[in-house]
Scaffold this motif. Structure first.
Motif, short mmCIF file in Angstrom:
data_model
loop_
_atom_site.label_atom_id
_atom_site.label_comp_id
_atom_site.label_asym_id
_atom_site.label_seq_id
_atom_site.Cartn_x
_atom_site.Cartn_y
_atom_site.Cartn_z
N VAL A 102 -5.47 2.34 -1.49
CA VAL A 102 -4.27 1.90 -2.26
C VAL A 102 -3.26 1.02 -1.31
O VAL A 102 -2.88 1.47 -0.43
CB VAL A 102 -3.50 3.37 -2.54
CG1 VAL A 102 -2.03 2.98 -3.61
CG2 VAL A 102 -4.07 4.48 -3.43
N LEU A 103 -2.95 0.00 -2.03
CA LEU A 103 -2.23 -1.22 -1.07
C LEU A 103 -0.72 -1.09 -1.70
O LEU A 103 -0.76 -1.30 -3.06
CB LEU A 103 -2.76 -2.47 -1.33
CG LEU A 103 -2.29 -3.53 -0.29
CD1 LEU A 103 -3.25 -4.68 0.00
CD2 LEU A 103 -1.24 -4.24 -0.94
N GLY A 104 0.11 -0.79 -0.88
CA GLY A 104 1.43 -0.60 -1.44
C GLY A 104 2.50 -1.72 -0.79
O GLY A 104 1.89 -2.71 -0.10
N ASP A 105 3.80 -1.40 -1.19
CA ASP A 105 4.95 -2.57 -0.67
C ASP A 105 4.65 -2.53 0.88
O ASP A 105 4.93 -3.69 1.42
CB ASP A 105 6.19 -1.90 -1.07
CG ASP A 105 6.24 -1.73 -2.55
OD1 ASP A 105 6.08 -2.80 -3.16
OD2 ASP A 105 6.53 -0.56 -3.07
N ALA A 106 4.59 -1.42 1.62
CA ALA A 106 4.60 -1.74 3.15
C ALA A 106 3.54 -2.68 3.72
O ALA A 106 3.81 -3.46 4.56
CB ALA A 106 4.68 -0.31 3.79
#
Length: 425
Positions: free
Chosen positions: A233-237
């Motif tokens: 899961v690639l998120g904002d951070a």
């Protein structure tokens, strides 16, 4: 290439749903909302239809089990809204490792139909699955598919594209995207993140998920060099870390120069960034989360959270006793991959206490009924605000001592007494 047929109404696509159909729906922003709306509305006339989905983010009436076996939800990861429905018996839960979901579906489906949301087609008629490749991408070309084009979905690069003519039928429905707000951050989170960040070398390939500590770790790595991203899961951070210049993927063993993931989940800025971004590449989950693929990257660093750790190092990350909170997800996938990676490290992060400091998360034995998400032989490093317990290759006595040392000082004497009674010390 076959000519593209005209778009249909979502309800028109229900003609492909027969008795005992297993409708396979991707994760949060991969859900074809209009199609599922139509399916739910037609529930009184259905016969043995099951909807299979990971991390469903849209609560629906049929999740209560009100339609019985006519329409039933099967979950592979419980979201917050799904937990009470599972406890009440309205939905079912399949234990799984994330990478194995495509094969689990193949083993159990009866009359499979893939129903996906997709980006608008390009000038050649191709669409991408946008922000959720996951198990759906693994089944493209194998299972009949219906497509719901959502104009709000970004077009992303990866192994998750198909032509509209490949579908049994398609529709277009504009749906707002699911966004996840940044989690609240505490001083304890910062202390844990600092301990993890200082162990990550230049050139490492990172699995950093969603949550306060992983997000903080990403924010602390901006001065690193030649980092890579291979995550689930690639998120904002992680987007921020990539934009800082610390990530270039040059040392990755595969998909060199690209940030790889199977799901993109965060805020609107992240989704705009993902749109037609040549540096982002989505993989089917049976590739992204395959431990053998993960292990090809040297210095693979995996960061995952847990809720309880016993003195042998067993981690309960998905239930509080018998109360299910989520599911295994990709935790064990990446821990195995890191274990097999040359120079790999896996970090299990947790606050040392819960319930306002009244309960220790380091315990002599797991709460009865707790699900072991990561068994003791997989656990490498357990990190609390009090330090890092390094467990790989250590004896039972050494593991016990290391875990007690990172527990909250209030509970250490009790843990030592319990360890002696258990024969660990």
């Amino acid at each position: 290439m076959t000519a593209v047929p005209p778009a249909a109404d979502p309800s028109d696509l229900l003609r492909f749903v027969g008795p005992a159909t297993d409708v396979i729906v991707p994760g949060p922003n991969g859900e074809p909302v209009g199609f599922v709306d139509a399916l739910e509305a037609a529930a009184p006339g259905l016969d043995g239809v099951r909807v299979h989905q990971l991390d469903c983010q849209r609560d629906r009436e049929y999740h209560t089990g009100c339609h019985g076996d006519r329409l039933r939800h099967v979950s592979y990861f419980l979201s917050r809204d799904m937990r009470p429905h599972y406890e009440a018996g309205g939905v079912d839960l399949v234990p799984n490792d994330f990478h194995a979901i495509p094969d689990l579906l193949r083993r159990r489906w009866r009359n499979p139909l893939l129903a996906v949301a997709a980006s608008p087609p390009d000038r050649h008629g191709y669409v991408s699955l946008g922000l959720a490749a996951d198990y759906a991408a693994a089944l493209l070309g194998e299972v009949p598919v219906v497509i719901e084009v959502n104009p709000n979905l970004p077009r992303t690069n990866g192994l998750h594209t198909l032509h509209l003519s490949d579908a049994l039928g398609w529709t277009e429905v504009t749906t707002e995207l699911v966004e996840t707000p940044p989690p609240p951050v505490t001083d304890v989170d910062r202390a844990i993140a600092e301990r993890v960040a200082e162990r990550i070398p230049d050139g490492a390939t990172l699995q950093i998920g969603i949550g306060a500590v992983p997000g903080l770790v990403a924010g602390m790595l901006g001065d690193h060099r030649d980092l890579g991203v291979h995550t689930e899961v690639l998120g904002d951070a992680v987007m921020g870390l990539i934009e800082s210049g610390a990530v270039n993927g040059r040392r990755k063993a595969r998909e060199r120069g690209l940030a790889t993931t199977t799901i993109v989940l965060g805020g609107g800025e992240l989704y705009e960034w993902a749109d037609e971004n040549p540096g982002l590449f989505l993989l089917p989950v049976d590739i992204s989360n395959d431990p053998r693929v993960i292990s090809q990257h040297d210095d693979l660093c995996s960061i995952n959270a847990t809720m309880q750790v016993d003195l042998l190092g067993q981690c309960a990350s998905e239930s509080l006793g018998t109360h299910y909170v989520s599911s295994t997800g990709g935790q064990a996938d990446f821990m195995r991959g890191a274990q097999l990676s040359r120079g790999g490290q896996s970090f299990i992060v947790t606050h040392s206490t819960a319930v306002g400091g009244t309960v220790s998360r380091i315990v002599p034995t797991l709460t009865p009924g707790a699900v072991v998400s990561a068994h003791k032989n997989l656990v490498d490093k357990v990190v609390t605000e009090h330090g890092i317990a390094e467990l790989t290759g250590r004896t039972v006595r050494e593991r016990t001592e290391a875990l007690i040392a990172v527990a909250d000082p209030t509970f250490r004497d009790d843990l030592e007494r319990a360890a002696k009674e258990l024969g660990y010390l």
